[in-house]
Scaffold this motif. Structure first.
Motif, PDB file in Angstrom:
ATOM      1  N   PHE A 116       0.834  -1.207   0.000  1.00 42.84           N
ATOM      2  CA  PHE A 116       0.000   0.000   0.000  1.00 42.84           C
ATOM      3  C   PHE A 116       0.868   1.257   0.000  1.00 42.84           C
ATOM      4  N   MET A 117       1.908   1.271   0.847  1.00 44.02           N
ATOM      5  CA  MET A 117       2.769   2.448   0.945  1.00 44.02           C
ATOM      6  C   MET A 117       3.492   2.720  -0.367  1.00 44.02           C
ATOM      7  N   THR A 145       0.356   7.817  13.267  1.00 47.54           N
ATOM      8  CA  THR A 145       1.823   7.807  13.212  1.00 47.54           C
ATOM      9  C   THR A 145       2.260   6.737  12.211  1.00 47.54           C
ATOM     10  N   PRO A 146       3.503   6.804  11.735  1.00 46.55           N
ATOM     11  CA  PRO A 146       3.981   5.773  10.819  1.00 46.55           C
ATOM     12  C   PRO A 146       4.149   4.432  11.541  1.00 46.55           C
ATOM     13  N   SER A 147       4.185   3.364  10.769  1.00 45.39           N
ATOM     14  CA  SER A 147       4.554   2.056  11.296  1.00 45.39           C
ATOM     15  C   SER A 147       6.004   1.850  10.859  1.00 45.39           C
ATOM     16  N   PRO A 148       6.970   2.125  11.747  1.00 44.64           N
ATOM     17  CA  PRO A 148       8.380   2.292  11.354  1.00 44.64           C
ATOM     18  C   PRO A 148       8.987   1.156  10.528  1.00 44.64           C
ATOM     19  N   ALA A 149       8.768  -0.095  10.906  1.00 49.50           N
ATOM     20  CA  ALA A 149       9.409  -1.202  10.199  1.00 49.50           C
ATOM     21  C   ALA A 149       8.948  -1.277   8.744  1.00 49.50           C
ATOM     22  N   GLU A 161      11.991  10.758   2.809  1.00 49.03           N
ATOM     23  CA  GLU A 161      11.545  11.276   4.097  1.00 49.03           C
ATOM     24  C   GLU A 161      10.023  11.354   4.169  1.00 49.03           C
ATOM     25  N   ALA A 162       9.404  11.723   3.045  1.00 50.47           N
ATOM     26  CA  ALA A 162       7.938  11.790   3.024  1.00 50.47           C
ATOM     27  C   ALA A 162       7.324  10.408   3.229  1.00 50.47           C
ATOM     28  N   THR A 163       7.941   9.393   2.640  1.00 50.40           N
ATOM     29  CA  THR A 163       7.449   8.030   2.812  1.00 50.40           C
ATOM     30  C   THR A 163       7.636   7.566   4.251  1.00 50.40           C
ATOM     31  N   LEU A 164       8.803   7.843   4.814  1.00 48.34           N
ATOM     32  CA  LEU A 164       9.077   7.454   6.195  1.00 48.34           C
ATOM     33  C   LEU A 164       8.119   8.114   7.174  1.00 48.34           C
TER      34      LEU A 164
END
Length: 302
Positions: A84-85, A155-159, A180-183
């Protein structure tokens, strides 16, 4: 002729995910994600103080056997969410490149695009209602079950974000700002980017929909998988035996209706593919014109 990359059929056991679904997505014109309870509920967190009530209502702590996201470092890396990301990031980059192409000359870097993705058309799948339900063998509204009583983290899901960003940098030419935008993209923003698109609502069909017959391989799916969740929907309370049916996979009548629903929406799938092909052709023509203009301009430089 349309070539379809169906991930569960194309993926090779033991093959790196990057060489599987991620590369397949990178080189596809259209993305048709199946969004269902089993796909999206694991991405939604149920707060600890609400868990008991949610479980009592029939919702699950581990939808489809997957651990729910919390939007923290403890989240497991999830291949479906990475897909999805990657899709959302590629589509955003496509829109940015197209805007730039409309207002200025393309430069050499922009002419060497790696990704082919043009459009996404989510297929929204609701909960198939069990036998005895007044809407059987149809399904309910996807949006009634999408989070499984949970909420997508802001918030992002870091892994998963780190893995997706790394892939996009190495394989799709993303620069530091795009990485950075994706992270930094949250779980909720990612899911919303897909669900806000005009997609295919499988339950949105005529009441007199003509049923279809199942092929031999399709009949082998009867009773397999997971229909769930075993919760009360559409104002109808399920009996205990109906809740067990939800947990036991889809029956033959439900599969027939599902197939008929997909076939009903088939013209929309073809329309999306046609639009994506035309968009790609138009962009290639625009690039060719701009390259000619660049060449002419260079001939007049002194």
């Amino acid at each position: 002729r349309v070539t379809v990359y169906l991930d569960h059929a194309r993926l090779v056991k033991g093959e790196d995910w990057e060489e599987g679904f991620a590369s397949g997505l990178l080189h596809s014109l259209c993305f048709f994600p199946l969004l269902s309870y089993g796909a999206t509920a694991p991405l939604a967190e149920i707060p600890d103080d609400s868990l008991s009530a949610a479980l009592a209502a029939g919702w699950e702590e581990r939808p489809a056997g997957r651990t729910r996201f919390r939007g923290t470092e403890n989240d497991v890396e999830d291949n479906l969410f990475k897909e999805f990301m990657i899709a959302v990031s590629l589509l955003e980059k496509r829109q940015e490149l197209d805007r730039h192409l409309l207002c200025s000359l393309v430069n050499e870097m922009e002419s060497d695009e790696i990704a082919d993705l043009e459009m996404a058309f989510p297929i929204l799948v609701g909960r198939p209602h069990p036998e005895g339900h007044p809407m059987f063998p149809g399904m309910g509204d996807f949006f009634a079950v999408q989070g499984g009583a949970g909420r997508y983290p802001d918030t992002p899901s870091p892994a998963s974000a780190s893995s997706a960003a790394n892939f996009l940098q190495r394989r799709a030419g993303f620069d530091d700002s795009e990485v950075e935008a994706t992270l930094g993209r949250s779980v909720s923003a990612t899911v919303k980017s897909l669900t806000s698109l005009q997609g295919c609502k499988l339950w949105d069909v005529p009441s007199n929909l003509t049923e279809t017959e199942l092929s031999k391989s399709q009949k082998e799916l009867v009773g397999k998988g997971y229909a769930g969740p075993p919760v009360d929907l559409e104002g109808v309370s399920l009996l205990p035996e109906q809740k067990l049916l939800c947990l036991g996979g889809m029956g033959e009548e439900q599969l027939k209706r599902l197939k008929a629903q997909v076939l009903y929406h088939l013209p929309a799938f073809h329309e999306i593919i046609d639009r994506a092909v035309m968009a790609q052709q138009e962009r290639l023509r625009a690039k060719d014109i701009n390259q000619q203009l660049l060449h002419r301009k260079s001939n007049f430089n002194f």
